[in-house]
Motif scaffolding. Structure first.
Motif, PDB file in Angstrom:
ATOM      1  N   GLN A 140       0.695  -1.248   0.002  1.00  0.00           N
ATOM      2  CA  GLN A 140       0.042  -0.022  -0.052  1.00  0.00           C
ATOM      3  C   GLN A 140       0.879   1.235   0.142  1.00  0.00           C
ATOM      4  O   GLN A 140       0.231   2.220   0.500  1.00  0.00           O
ATOM      5  N   GLU A 141       1.912   1.032  -0.427  1.00  0.00           N
ATOM      6  CA  GLU A 141       2.727   2.454  -0.617  1.00  0.00           C
ATOM      7  C   GLU A 141       3.443   2.368  -2.234  1.00  0.00           C
ATOM      8  O   GLU A 141       3.623   1.573  -2.673  1.00  0.00           O
ATOM      9  N   LEU A 142       3.758   3.546  -2.522  1.00  0.00           N
ATOM     10  CA  LEU A 142       4.106   4.003  -3.926  1.00  0.00           C
ATOM     11  C   LEU A 142       5.690   3.956  -3.796  1.00  0.00           C
ATOM     12  O   LEU A 142       5.995   4.828  -3.017  1.00  0.00           O
ATOM     13  N   LEU A 143       6.529   3.054  -4.345  1.00  0.00           N
ATOM     14  CA  LEU A 143       8.099   3.178  -4.560  1.00  0.00           C
ATOM     15  C   LEU A 143       8.592   3.703  -5.830  1.00  0.00           C
ATOM     16  O   LEU A 143       8.364   2.838  -6.890  1.00  0.00           O
ATOM     17  N   ASN A 144       9.461   4.478  -5.852  1.00  0.00           N
ATOM     18  CA  ASN A 144       9.809   4.940  -7.403  1.00  0.00           C
ATOM     19  C   ASN A 144      11.008   4.019  -7.491  1.00  0.00           C
ATOM     20  O   ASN A 144      12.021   3.953  -6.621  1.00  0.00           O
ATOM     21  N   VAL A 145      11.046   3.394  -8.615  1.00  0.00           N
ATOM     22  CA  VAL A 145      12.326   2.262  -9.046  1.00  0.00           C
ATOM     23  C   VAL A 145      12.869   2.816 -10.445  1.00  0.00           C
ATOM     24  O   VAL A 145      12.029   3.487 -11.189  1.00  0.00           O
ATOM     25  N   ASN A 146      13.958   2.369 -10.560  1.00  0.00           N
ATOM     26  CA  ASN A 146      14.542   2.945 -11.689  1.00  0.00           C
ATOM     27  C   ASN A 146      14.820   1.541 -12.551  1.00  0.00           C
ATOM     28  O   ASN A 146      15.784   0.563 -12.202  1.00  0.00           O
TER      29      ASN A 146
END
Length: 98
Positions: A23-29
């Protein structure tokens, strides 16, 4: 709306993508090769991706395992682009497919 036709260009495929996890948005490359490998592992077809895109829905992954890590020993973050304002404080994780 004005349109410009673009030909003979180079595509840089490293991009910051968001994943929803716990339930969390994580930024990934991720780069294009990693995204294609993820779709292959998950068994997603081009038509599946087009359907999710047309419906504006996120693409679910249940088989793919990602290892998230930061670039260096600094806790939690690195900046992928100098244009980010420090106030934005984006946390972006590098990714390895497991």
């Amino acid at each position: 709306m004005k349109k410009v036709e673009v030909k003979n260009f180079k595509l840089y495929t490293t991009a910051v993508i968001s994943i929803e996890w716990k339930q969390e948005l994580l930024n990934v490359n991720l780069d294009l090769a990693m995204m294609l490998k993820m779709m292959e592992i998950e068994g997603l077809s081009k038509q599946d991706i087009e359907r999710y895109s047309a419906e504006g829905k996120p693409i679910p992954f249940k088989k793919v395992v990602l290892n998230l890590f930061t670039d260096d020993d600094k806790p939690g973050q690195y900046y992928t682009d100098e244009s980010f304002c420090e106030d934005d404080d984006p946390t972006v994780f590098y990714v390895e497919l497991k």
